[in-house]
Design a protein around this motif. Structure first.
Motif, PDB file in Angstrom:
ATOM      1  N   MET A   1       0.837  -1.148  -0.115  1.00 30.28           N
ATOM      2  CA  MET A   1      -0.062   0.226   0.079  1.00 30.28           C
ATOM      3  C   MET A   1       0.967   1.278   0.017  1.00 30.28           C
ATOM      4  O   MET A   1       0.687   2.236  -0.803  1.00 30.28           O
ATOM      5  CB  MET A   1      -1.050   0.207   1.382  1.00 30.28           C
ATOM      6  N   LEU A   2       1.850   1.510   0.827  1.00 27.60           N
ATOM      7  CA  LEU A   2       2.852   2.392   1.064  1.00 27.60           C
ATOM      8  C   LEU A   2       4.041   1.912   0.512  1.00 27.60           C
ATOM      9  O   LEU A   2       5.227   2.382   1.209  1.00 27.60           O
ATOM     10  CB  LEU A   2       2.842   3.147   2.474  1.00 27.60           C
ATOM     11  N   ASP A   3       3.928   1.161  -0.596  1.00 32.68           N
ATOM     12  CA  ASP A   3       5.661   0.792  -0.884  1.00 32.68           C
ATOM     13  C   ASP A   3       6.332   1.889  -1.308  1.00 32.68           C
ATOM     14  O   ASP A   3       7.612   1.694  -1.444  1.00 32.68           O
ATOM     15  CB  ASP A   3       5.227  -0.257  -2.249  1.00 32.68           C
ATOM     16  N   PHE A   4       6.037   3.028  -1.962  1.00 28.28           N
ATOM     17  CA  PHE A   4       6.728   3.877  -2.500  1.00 28.28           C
ATOM     18  C   PHE A   4       7.438   4.795  -1.262  1.00 28.28           C
ATOM     19  O   PHE A   4       8.474   5.578  -1.460  1.00 28.28           O
ATOM     20  CB  PHE A   4       5.793   5.013  -3.193  1.00 28.28           C
ATOM     21  N   ILE A   5       6.939   4.368  -0.125  1.00 29.08           N
ATOM     22  CA  ILE A   5       7.664   5.177   1.219  1.00 29.08           C
ATOM     23  C   ILE A   5       8.656   4.022   1.968  1.00 29.08           C
ATOM     24  O   ILE A   5       9.547   4.297   2.153  1.00 29.08           O
ATOM     25  CB  ILE A   5       6.675   5.375   2.322  1.00 29.08           C
ATOM     26  N   TYR A   6       8.320   2.673   1.885  1.00 31.50           N
ATOM     27  CA  TYR A   6       9.053   1.320   2.384  1.00 31.50           C
ATOM     28  C   TYR A   6      10.223   1.227   1.696  1.00 31.50           C
ATOM     29  O   TYR A   6      11.374   0.914   2.382  1.00 31.50           O
ATOM     30  CB  TYR A   6       8.042   0.255   2.506  1.00 31.50           C
ATOM     31  N   TYR A   7      10.057   1.239   0.438  1.00 32.62           N
ATOM     32  CA  TYR A   7      11.106   0.870  -0.571  1.00 32.62           C
ATOM     33  C   TYR A   7      12.272   2.046  -0.293  1.00 32.62           C
ATOM     34  O   TYR A   7      13.517   1.754  -0.183  1.00 32.62           O
ATOM     35  CB  TYR A   7      10.960   0.633  -1.936  1.00 32.62           C
ATOM     36  N   PRO A   8      12.067   3.320  -0.368  1.00 30.33           N
ATOM     37  CA  PRO A   8      13.173   4.225  -0.184  1.00 30.33           C
ATOM     38  C   PRO A   8      13.822   4.236   1.290  1.00 30.33           C
ATOM     39  O   PRO A   8      14.843   4.357   1.251  1.00 30.33           O
ATOM     40  CB  PRO A   8      12.681   5.531  -0.351  1.00 30.33           C
ATOM     41  N   HIS A 119       7.242   0.516   9.979  1.00 29.16           N
ATOM     42  CA  HIS A 119       6.882  -0.788   9.259  1.00 29.16           C
ATOM     43  C   HIS A 119       8.041  -1.720   8.847  1.00 29.16           C
ATOM     44  O   HIS A 119       7.913  -2.982   8.954  1.00 29.16           O
ATOM     45  CB  HIS A 119       6.007  -0.279   8.198  1.00 29.16           C
ATOM     46  N   VAL A 120       9.052  -0.977   8.388  1.00 25.95           N
ATOM     47  CA  VAL A 120      10.369  -1.796   7.888  1.00 25.95           C
ATOM     48  C   VAL A 120      10.893  -2.795   9.039  1.00 25.95           C
ATOM     49  O   VAL A 120      11.096  -3.720   9.038  1.00 25.95           O
ATOM     50  CB  VAL A 120      11.083  -1.052   7.299  1.00 25.95           C
ATOM     51  N   LEU A 121      10.932  -2.007  10.306  1.00 31.03           N
ATOM     52  CA  LEU A 121      11.668  -2.670  11.436  1.00 31.03           C
ATOM     53  C   LEU A 121      10.788  -3.677  11.924  1.00 31.03           C
ATOM     54  O   LEU A 121      11.180  -4.813  12.287  1.00 31.03           O
ATOM     55  CB  LEU A 121      11.724  -1.324  12.389  1.00 31.03           C
ATOM     56  N   ARG A 122       9.242  -3.529  12.084  1.00 29.80           N
ATOM     57  CA  ARG A 122       8.285  -4.546  12.469  1.00 29.80           C
ATOM     58  C   ARG A 122       8.393  -5.583  11.508  1.00 29.80           C
ATOM     59  O   ARG A 122       8.243  -6.768  11.731  1.00 29.80           O
ATOM     60  CB  ARG A 122       7.001  -3.965  12.586  1.00 29.80           C
ATOM     61  N   SER A 123       8.726  -5.353   9.938  1.00 30.78           N
ATOM     62  CA  SER A 123       8.456  -6.383   8.989  1.00 30.78           C
ATOM     63  C   SER A 123       9.704  -7.344   8.966  1.00 30.78           C
ATOM     64  O   SER A 123       9.717  -8.358   8.350  1.00 30.78           O
ATOM     65  CB  SER A 123       8.533  -5.776   7.537  1.00 30.78           C
ATOM     66  N   PHE A 124      10.836  -7.018   9.997  1.00 29.79           N
ATOM     67  CA  PHE A 124      11.680  -8.147  10.062  1.00 29.79           C
ATOM     68  C   PHE A 124      11.492  -9.267  10.795  1.00 29.79           C
ATOM     69  O   PHE A 124      11.707 -10.354  10.789  1.00 29.79           O
ATOM     70  CB  PHE A 124      13.124  -7.413  10.747  1.00 29.79           C
ATOM     71  N   ASN A 125      10.377  -9.056  11.813  1.00 26.06           N
ATOM     72  CA  ASN A 125       9.852 -10.246  12.604  1.00 26.06           C
ATOM     73  C   ASN A 125       8.349 -10.289  12.004  1.00 26.06           C
ATOM     74  O   ASN A 125       7.553  -9.331  12.533  1.00 26.06           O
ATOM     75  CB  ASN A 125       9.955 -10.119  13.825  1.00 26.06           C
ATOM     76  N   ARG A 126       8.000 -11.194  11.403  1.00 25.55           N
ATOM     77  CA  ARG A 126       6.520 -11.108  10.750  1.00 25.55           C
ATOM     78  C   ARG A 126       5.611 -12.341  11.431  1.00 25.55           C
ATOM     79  O   ARG A 126       4.752 -12.862  11.149  1.00 25.55           O
ATOM     80  CB  ARG A 126       6.449 -11.382   9.537  1.00 25.55           C
ATOM     81  N   MET A 127       6.072 -12.418  12.743  1.00 25.04           N
ATOM     82  CA  MET A 127       5.339 -13.758  13.366  1.00 25.04           C
ATOM     83  C   MET A 127       4.208 -12.987  14.160  1.00 25.04           C
ATOM     84  O   MET A 127       3.177 -13.680  14.493  1.00 25.04           O
ATOM     85  CB  MET A 127       6.224 -14.125  14.582  1.00 25.04           C
ATOM     86  N   GLY A 128       4.077 -11.794  14.382  1.00 25.27           N
ATOM     87  CA  GLY A 128       2.755 -11.024  14.662  1.00 25.27           C
ATOM     88  C   GLY A 128       1.608 -11.112  13.844  1.00 25.27           C
ATOM     89  O   GLY A 128       1.577 -11.598  12.654  1.00 25.27           O
ATOM     90  N   THR A 129       0.259 -10.823  14.471  1.00 22.83           N
ATOM     91  CA  THR A 129      -0.986 -11.089  13.647  1.00 22.83           C
ATOM     92  C   THR A 129      -1.743  -9.566  13.721  1.00 22.83           C
ATOM     93  O   THR A 129      -2.612  -9.720  13.203  1.00 22.83           O
ATOM     94  CB  THR A 129      -2.000 -11.919  14.365  1.00 22.83           C
ATOM     95  N   GLY A 130      -0.887  -8.686  14.146  1.00 17.59           N
ATOM     96  CA  GLY A 130      -1.547  -7.327  14.166  1.00 17.59           C
ATOM     97  C   GLY A 130      -1.496  -6.701  12.682  1.00 17.59           C
ATOM     98  O   GLY A 130      -1.436  -7.244  11.629  1.00 17.59           O
ATOM     99  N   MET A 131      -1.656  -5.185  12.829  1.00 20.09           N
ATOM    100  CA  MET A 131      -1.764  -4.516  11.359  1.00 20.09           C
ATOM    101  C   MET A 131      -0.169  -4.532  10.703  1.00 20.09           C
ATOM    102  O   MET A 131       0.752  -4.501  11.239  1.00 20.09           O
ATOM    103  CB  MET A 131      -2.024  -3.183  11.791  1.00 20.09           C
ATOM    104  N   GLY A 132      -0.320  -5.259   9.363  1.00 17.55           N
ATOM    105  CA  GLY A 132       0.924  -4.956   8.601  1.00 17.55           C
ATOM    106  C   GLY A 132       1.736  -6.576   9.020  1.00 17.55           C
ATOM    107  O   GLY A 132       2.745  -6.834   8.272  1.00 17.55           O
TER     108      GLY A 132
END
Length: 394
Positions: A1-8, A119-132
């Protein structure tokens, strides 16, 4: 959704990690320092990009403080006409080159950066079930890439430690998600209390730094701005509400986010002193040039004013006025001679002649004409007859 922010955001962080990974030792602790420095210099990079908008924000704030009394006067004058009030305020802002958007542009630009890094820092650990979050297992999250980071780099990040805890760990994180920070089947090498030892001091430092930055900014505001209720409200938010907000939300932020917040405050503190110092020098230079210009136009001490300068522009007018005065006298004299000749002429005192409009009858020359005897018996001659009669009786 906000990949134009996450990738840079992840791309800038990747560049700095690649650089610092060649400087620090290749150990879990060393990797922790490299990842921590990549977060810090991600902040510095973004703030350097936003440096010019920040300077414009400061200048816009100063302009706002200068025209604030006029804005208050407009609000009071058009309190019952909101449309007219808006038009007059916009007109005043255009005349002074004031753009309200520039005052909040740097803050607005930092919001998506903060969201992207979070979001990028939380995405290193994707075991959660919350938003993102994707609800992956520990093995899956360690073998899945994170935007520009490969699966190996994700694993390296999860294994890295700063003061004994992972960079993406947070105080309220469920214990079940701790498994992502170690190899599958290995025992977790940190506890929630270890996270608290790192997070709580960082929360306090970030809160104090936020307060100090706001205090430094408020101290530079003029007294007139401090009397404005809206300014006082914003100052209270910056001085107390925002720092308290960091303490309240700190337990939900990963260690790297708190590191981001601390680095951002350090940069802001230094940048404020630099920019405000530069603006103060510009204002001082402008005042000095203005004083020099006034001194150059002012007469020198002890010097007398040059009378020729004063007479130079007045002489032509004086000479002209004198000539006009002389001309007027000659014309008046000529008119007087002409009138006397006319009055002395026989026709002027003829009986039945009427004076010209606006001309008084000439009593002294009334007896010169043929009708002088008749005129002597008129009203004008009666007083003389009485006076003469009185002398004869005596």
């Amino acid at each position: 959704m906000l990949d134009f922010i996450y990738y840079p955001v992840s791309g800038i962080m990747w560049v700095w990690h690649w650089l610092f990974s060649h400087v620090t030792p290749d150990t879990p602790g060393g990797n922790g320092i490299a990842w921590a420095l990549s977060v810090v210099f991600l902040v510095f990079t973004l703030r350097a990009i936003l440096y010019k908008p920040f300077v414009k924000q400061i200048r816009t704030t100063k302009k706002m403080q200068e025209i604030n009394p006029q804005l208050q006067a407009i609000r009071k004058k058009y309190a019952k006409d909101r449309v007219k009030m808006t038009e007059e305020m916009q007109k005043l802002q255009r005349e002074h080159g004031f753009n309200p958007l520039l005052g909040c542009l740097p803050m607005l630009l930092q919001i998506p950066v903060f969201i992207g890094l979070f979001h990028v820092l939380r995405s290193f650990n994707r075991m959660g079930t919350g938003m993102g979050q994707l609800g992956m297992s520990a093995a899956e999250t360690r073998s899945t890439g994170n935007y520009v980071f490969s699966a190996d780099q994700v694993q390296n990040f999860l294994d890295a430690r700063l003061f004994g805890v992972p960079l993406s760990a947070y105080l309220t994180e469920p214990v079940t998600e701790f498994q992502a920070f170690v190899t599958p089947g290995a025992e977790v090498d940190f506890t929630r209390m270890n996270i608290a030892y790192v997070v709580v001091p960082m929360m306090i430092i970030a809160s104090i730094a936020t307060h100090m930055n706001s205090r430094a900014s408020v101290s530079r505001q003029p007294e007139a701005a401090l009397e404005n209720p809206q300014t006082r409200m914003m100052n209270n938010l910056a001085l107390y509400i925002f720092p308290i907000g960091i303490l309240v939300t700190g337990p939900f932020f990963p260690v790297a986010i708190l590191l981001y917040w601390m680095s951002n405050n350090i940069w802001t503190y230094g940048q404020q002193h630099l920019v405000f110092g530069k603006i103060a020098k510009e204002e001082e230079e402008a005042r000095r040039l203005k004083q020099e210009k006034l001194k150059a136009n002012a007469p020198k001490p002890g010097a007398r004013p040059d009378p020729q300068k004063k007479k130079g522009g007045a002489q032509p007018k004086q000479s002209g006025s004198v000539s006009l005065a002389k001309g007027g006298e000659e014309e008046s004299a000529t008119e007087a001679d002409a009138s006397s000749k006319t009055e002395d002429s026989p026709t002027s005192g003829a009986a039945g002649s009427k004076p010209k409009p606006g001309q008084k009858p000439n009593r002294s020359g009334a007896g010169a004409g043929p009708g002088s005897k008749k005129q002597s018996g008129n009203k004008g001659g009666k007083p003389n007859a009485k006076r003469g009669g009185g002398k004869r009786k005596r």
